[in-house]
Design a protein around this motif. Structure first.
Motif, PDB file in Angstrom:
ATOM      1  N   LEU A 134       0.832  -1.203   0.000  1.00  0.00           N
ATOM      2  CA  LEU A 134       0.000   0.000   0.000  1.00  0.00           C
ATOM      3  C   LEU A 134       0.870   1.258   0.000  1.00  0.00           C
ATOM      4  N   THR A 135       1.982   1.207   0.749  1.00  0.00           N
ATOM      5  CA  THR A 135       2.881   2.360   0.794  1.00  0.00           C
ATOM      6  C   THR A 135       3.427   2.647  -0.595  1.00  0.00           C
ATOM      7  N   TYR A 139       2.963   6.118  -2.791  1.00  0.00           N
ATOM      8  CA  TYR A 139       4.039   6.984  -3.285  1.00  0.00           C
ATOM      9  C   TYR A 139       4.018   7.086  -4.802  1.00  0.00           C
ATOM     10  N   ARG A 140       3.571   5.992  -5.450  1.00  0.00           N
ATOM     11  CA  ARG A 140       3.487   6.059  -6.899  1.00  0.00           C
ATOM     12  C   ARG A 140       2.411   7.070  -7.315  1.00  0.00           C
ATOM     13  N   LEU A 141       1.281   7.025  -6.607  1.00  0.00           N
ATOM     14  CA  LEU A 141       0.172   7.953  -6.860  1.00  0.00           C
ATOM     15  C   LEU A 141       0.626   9.396  -6.661  1.00  0.00           C
ATOM     16  N   ARG A 149       7.826  16.762  -5.969  1.00  0.00           N
ATOM     17  CA  ARG A 149       8.517  15.480  -6.152  1.00  0.00           C
ATOM     18  C   ARG A 149       9.149  15.033  -4.838  1.00  0.00           C
ATOM     19  N   LEU A 150       8.834  13.840  -4.404  1.00  0.00           N
ATOM     20  CA  LEU A 150       9.491  13.309  -3.198  1.00  0.00           C
ATOM     21  C   LEU A 150      10.635  12.409  -3.633  1.00  0.00           C
ATOM     22  N   PRO A 151      11.814  12.553  -3.013  1.00  0.00           N
ATOM     23  CA  PRO A 151      12.893  11.614  -3.344  1.00  0.00           C
ATOM     24  C   PRO A 151      12.466  10.215  -2.898  1.00  0.00           C
ATOM     25  N   PRO A 152      12.747   9.176  -3.688  1.00  0.00           N
ATOM     26  CA  PRO A 152      12.298   7.829  -3.329  1.00  0.00           C
ATOM     27  C   PRO A 152      12.866   7.377  -1.982  1.00  0.00           C
TER      28      PRO A 152
END
Ligand code: UDP
Ligand code: MG
Length: 320
Positions: A134-135, A139-141, A149-152
């Motif tokens: 789910l996480t 994050y993909r969504l 943009r969030l760094p992976p």
């Protein structure tokens, strides 16, 4: 002014606190920095607060804030940042899942000039598989539709330079999604990969319900797409309805009236009623958040303090 302020949000972590304090003292000593550590007790119901008091009494570098109730980890971090005096702040979970050996690397990178040095989770093996899945979806969504943009793999475990902390202090939103905020402020950033460790003691405080509402906060604070998408859905549906009207209109003109069609009618009524309710629900989610912000309540309430008085908001700190 200490070099480093450590901020640790905690909720019922009594069994981990002494080990956390000892580990912090050791690692920061090896880094040759002066430090203060602020434990933010987010309304614990176990004896975390008594433990914090004892730690603060034994060592003047430690201080504690106790919330009047549970406000959530995001808010606890905000409170820690409010009260930190240091030239840089390190945020760390109190459950010993964040490896201390990263702290010297954080500090070295900070000395090189990076202002936002974050731990980057490489795998999520310590989490259950469903949560993991789910996480990743979330994050993909967010990556697809979010404005920031969030760094992976980035997480709360990080070092923030005073300049970055001051920037965060200006963001007083109540529906807080810190990972988004850290990315939103920008500044020269550096990711340090690490593997999450097993919890020291106790269990995670984030059930699926809490994670779901946290995910909604994240999506809705960093994307207006759920609001806007309905314009397109509406347009598509209206276009479809017009085409259908044309089709059925001309069919009636040519072949006359025929009565059957109950099934298709009821299905389309139910379907579009559902769509309308969903879109209303999305509006409701945003309006509820707007309502929360407009009420302008304080982010948190402090019931008690321990140790040396932590900096009150507005009091001088390293940037003054
Ligand atoms: N925490 C908090 N308030 C809460 C829930 C958690 O301050 O309402 C703290 C918790 O004590 C821990 C950190 O936030 O220090 C991370 O929480 P947890 O370990 O439960 O989350 P996970 O590691 O499973 O993501
Ligand atoms: Mg944890």
């Amino acid at each position: 002014m200490p070099d480093i302020s450590v901020v640790a949000p905690l909720f019922n972590e009594s069994a981990n606190l002494r080990r956390l304090a000892e580990a912090l003292i050791q690692v920061l000593k090896s880094c040759d920095v002066t430090f203060e550590a602020i434990f933010v007790d987010d309304g614990s119901t176990d004896d975390s607060w008594e433990t914090i008091r004892a730690i603060c009494e034994a060592d003047g570098r430690f201080s504690g804030l106790s919330f009047s109730r549970n406000f959530g980890k995001e808010i606890a971090i905000a409170a820690g940042l409010d009260h930190a005096r240091g030239k840089a702040v390190i945020i760390i979970d109190a459950d010993l899942q964040h490896p201390m050996r990263l702290i010297p690397i954080f500090i070295a990178k900070w000395r090189e000039g990076y202002k936002n040095v974050y731990g980057q989770r490489m795998t999520r093996q310590t989490d259950p598989r469903l949560r993991n899945f789910l996480t990743r979806m979330f994050y993909r969504l967010l990556d697809e539709f979010g404005d920031t943009r969030l760094p992976p793999g980035s997480c709360d475990f990080r070092l923030l330079d005073r300049q970055a902390v001051d920037a965060l202090l200006k963001l007083r939103e109540r529906a807080r999604f810190n990972k988004g905020l850290y990315a939103w402020i920008g500044f020269k950033s550096f990711g340090v990969p690490f593997e999450m460790q097993e919890r020291g003691s106790g269990a995670t405080k984030f059930g699926y319900g809490k994670l779901f509402s946290f995910a909604l906060d994240g999506l809705m604070s960093f994307s207006a797409l759920p609001l806007k998408v309905w314009t397109y859905v509406g347009l598509a549906v209206s276009g479809l309805a017009l085409t259908m009207a044309g089709y059925y209109g001309s069919r009636t003109l040519i072949f006359g009236v025929d009565v059957p069609g109950y099934a298709s009618l009821i299905v389309s009524i139910a379907f579009f009623a559902g769509m309308q309710l969903i879109s209303l629900g999305v509006l409701g989610e945003y309006i509820a958040r707007i309502f929360d912000e407009v009420k302008d309540r304080p982010l948190y309430l402090i019931a008690d303090r321990a140790g040396k008085k932590p900096r009150a908001p507005g009091e001088p700190c390293a940037s003054d």
